[in-house]
Enzyme design. Structure first.
Site, PDB file in Angstrom:
ATOM      1  N   ASP A 138       0.841  -1.051   0.276  1.00 50.56           N
ATOM      2  CA  ASP A 138      -0.055  -0.053   0.043  1.00 50.56           C
ATOM      3  C   ASP A 138       0.897   1.124  -0.019  1.00 50.56           C
ATOM      4  OD1 ASP A 138      -2.292  -1.552   0.274  1.00 50.56           O
ATOM      5  OD2 ASP A 138      -2.015  -1.898   2.412  1.00 50.56           O
ATOM      6  N   GLY A 168       0.387   1.689  -7.403  1.00 48.68           N
ATOM      7  CA  GLY A 168      -0.507   1.665  -8.521  1.00 48.68           C
ATOM      8  C   GLY A 168      -0.428   2.927  -9.107  1.00 48.68           C
ATOM      9  N   HIS A 183      -4.104  -2.518  -5.795  1.00 48.73           N
ATOM     10  CA  HIS A 183      -3.556  -1.438  -6.156  1.00 48.73           C
ATOM     11  C   HIS A 183      -4.481  -0.606  -6.751  1.00 48.73           C
ATOM     12  CE1 HIS A 183       0.525  -3.779  -7.092  1.00 48.73           C
ATOM     13  NE2 HIS A 183       0.141  -3.769  -5.641  1.00 48.73           N
ATOM     14  N   GLN A 192       2.722  -5.941  -3.052  1.00 46.07           N
ATOM     15  CA  GLN A 192       2.940  -6.177  -1.499  1.00 46.07           C
ATOM     16  C   GLN A 192       4.228  -5.444  -1.271  1.00 46.07           C
ATOM     17  OE1 GLN A 192       2.208  -9.227  -3.077  1.00 46.07           O
ATOM     18  NE2 GLN A 192       0.128  -8.961  -2.470  1.00 46.07           N
ATOM     19  N   ARG A 232     -10.281  -3.455   5.535  1.00 46.43           N
ATOM     20  CA  ARG A 232      -9.946  -3.058   7.169  1.00 46.43           C
ATOM     21  C   ARG A 232      -9.256  -1.796   7.197  1.00 46.43           C
ATOM     22  NH1 ARG A 232      -6.107  -8.504   7.853  1.00 46.43           N
ATOM     23  NH2 ARG A 232      -5.575  -7.865   5.652  1.00 46.43           N
TER      24      ARG A 232
HETATM   25  P1  IMP Z   1      -1.854 -12.844   2.480  1.00 44.19           P
HETATM   26  O1  IMP Z   1      -0.680 -12.534   1.719  1.00 44.19           O
HETATM   27  O2  IMP Z   1      -3.255 -12.590   2.162  1.00 44.19           O
HETATM   28  O3  IMP Z   1      -1.577 -14.227   3.200  1.00 44.19           O
HETATM   29  O4  IMP Z   1      -1.744 -12.022   3.728  1.00 44.19           O
HETATM   30  C1  IMP Z   1      -0.538 -11.927   4.764  1.00 44.19           C
HETATM   31  C2  IMP Z   1      -0.260 -10.453   5.184  1.00 44.19           C
HETATM   32  O5  IMP Z   1       0.171  -9.877   3.984  1.00 44.19           O
HETATM   33  C3  IMP Z   1      -1.423  -9.857   5.821  1.00 44.19           C
HETATM   34  O6  IMP Z   1      -0.945  -9.175   6.808  1.00 44.19           O
HETATM   35  C4  IMP Z   1      -1.727  -9.043   4.760  1.00 44.19           C
HETATM   36  O7  IMP Z   1      -2.640  -7.943   5.174  1.00 44.19           O
HETATM   37  C5  IMP Z   1      -0.602  -8.630   4.227  1.00 44.19           C
HETATM   38  N1  IMP Z   1      -0.812  -8.159   2.722  1.00 44.19           N
HETATM   39  C6  IMP Z   1      -0.988  -9.236   1.720  1.00 44.19           C
HETATM   40  N2  IMP Z   1      -1.037  -8.380   0.489  1.00 44.19           N
HETATM   41  C7  IMP Z   1      -0.991  -7.253   0.966  1.00 44.19           C
HETATM   42  C8  IMP Z   1      -0.861  -5.924   0.016  1.00 44.19           C
HETATM   43  O8  IMP Z   1      -0.941  -5.934  -0.928  1.00 44.19           O
HETATM   44  N3  IMP Z   1      -1.101  -4.713   0.684  1.00 44.19           N
HETATM   45  C9  IMP Z   1      -0.831  -4.802   2.247  1.00 44.19           C
HETATM   46  N4  IMP Z   1      -0.903  -5.792   2.774  1.00 44.19           N
HETATM   47  C10 IMP Z   1      -0.651  -7.216   2.124  1.00 44.19           C
HETATM   48 MG    MG Z   2      -2.721  -2.189  -1.376  1.00 44.83          MG
END
Ligand code: IMP
Ligand code: MG
Length: 336
Positions: free
Chosen positions: A13, A17, A43, A177, A254
């Site tokens: 975040d 994007g 994004h 990520q 969230r």
């Molecule tokens: P997962 O990737 O859905 O398994 O989530 C694992 C951790 O990574 C959690 O804390 C999510 O909130 C965080 N996370 C996964 N993808 C993103 C993203 O694109 N932006 C922010 N946090 C992410």
């Molecule tokens: Mg994001």
């Protein structure tokens, strides 16, 4: 003519994007290819007054002449992909590598019901279980998916991404990520299911390390994170709201957790392991409202300029792109 990668330098975040959409429009790459984990990413692109929340397709779709591809290393939810192709009207230029992993309903259910996913605070999009399935060699690939009855229409999107990106002259690679969510270098076990650094993102789309010109690391002017895990100097929601920093997740809705500051040790590590050559700084207008919409460096306030100088000094990398608003075009571009 170059091959560049955009990665996140914090906890996701960061505003990748927005940076991707700006680079797509201005640098006009032949191909924009998405690496990273999968539809856990959210994004956001604001273009011509419209908001596009993207989870699978690259935000580079805003440049209408580019091929928009998803690499072999990405886990794909075909339904999310099709919805985004529809939303962005990219039927003729969107593609997925035939080797990519397919996220199934079982993966999504496993992510939503597992105690460990709840502990980590995953996005429940099935990404982690799909990556596990791939490691266990039980997951389906896109090639398997299109061979199944009923999925014939999907065949037109299947391609060989490494072949395409290696024969193109200019490619922009979109990571997802952030560095601190890397399964190796991040805040394990509170992290995502893959490495998120530039080398892995390059491998996701089939580009070797010697083919990359620039690694642009995106950082936001303050720090946020969603899900569990340590966040240094975390603020309360009220404090974050007062500063105008409170954000909400693109995928899950969230409330994001906020920290007022940048964390230099983390950013230096991120810059080192990503091999970053440039920093793109986003949301400078959220930190310093007086710079909203500014497009020339000389027009930034002295307070904003000294903040940028501190970043360059602490991290040791030039800040080349500076976001001053939510639209793709709200950018100071110092590369010119
Ligand atoms: P997962 O990737 O859905 O398994 O989530 C694992 C951790 O990574 C959690 O804390 C999510 O909130 C965080 N996370 C996964 N993808 C993103 C993203 O694109 N932006 C922010 N946090 C992410
Ligand atoms: Mg994001």
């Amino acid at each position: 003519m170059s091959k560049n990668i955009v990665v996140g330098g914090q906890y996701g975040d960061e505003g990748k994007g927005k940076i991707i959409s700006y680079l797509a429009i201005h640098d006009k790459p032949e191909i924009i290819a998405r690496g990273g984990v999968g539809p856990n990413a959210g994004h956001e692109v604001w273009y011509k007054g419209q908001r596009f929340p993207m989870r699978m397709l690259s935000c580079g779709f805003v440049y209408e002449n580019a091929r928009i591809l998803i690499g072999a290393g990405v886990s794909v939810n075909p339904d999310v992909f099709l919805k985004e192709v529809e939303m962005t009207k990219t039927h003729g230029r969107a593609g997925i590598d035939f080797r990519a992993t397919v996220i199934t309903q079982e993966h999504i259910e496993a992510d939503a019901s597992s105690e460990n996913s709840a502990r980590i605070g995953t996005t429940k999009t099935g990404c982690g279980p799909a990556v596990s399935g791939r490691a266990a060699r039980t997951a389906k690939t896109i090639a398997d998916y299109v061979a199944e009855p009923g999925h014939e229409d999907f065949k037109k999107y299947v391609t060989d991404v490494p072949k395409e990106v290696n024969s193109a002259k200019s490619v922009l690679v979109e990571g997802s990520q952030g560095f601190m969510l890397s399964v190796y270098y991040g805040t394990y076990p509170f992290c995502t299911s893959k490495d998120t650094s530039a080398s892995s993102i390059a491998a996701d789309v089939g580009l070797g390390p010697t083919k990359i010109n620039d690694v642009i690391m995106v950082i936001k002017a303050y720090t946020t994170r969603v899900g569990s895990g340590h966040l240094p100097e975390e603020l309360s929601v009220d404090e974050a709201k007062q500063l105008g920093f409170q954000e909400y997740g693109t995928v899950t809705g969230r409330p994001r957790r906020t920290s007022k500051n940048l964390h230099w040790d983390n950013l230096r590590l991120a810059a080192m392991i990503n091999g970053a050559t440039q920093i793109a700084l986003t949301k400078l207008d959220v930190k310093f409202p007086a710079v909203a919409g500014v497009k020339k460096y000389s027009e930034l306030t002295s307070e904003a300029k000294s903040f940028i100088e501190i970043i360059e000094k602490e991290v040791g990398i030039p800040v080349t792109l500076i976001g001053t608003g939510k639209d793709a075009e709200d950018i100071v571009d110092r590369r010119k």
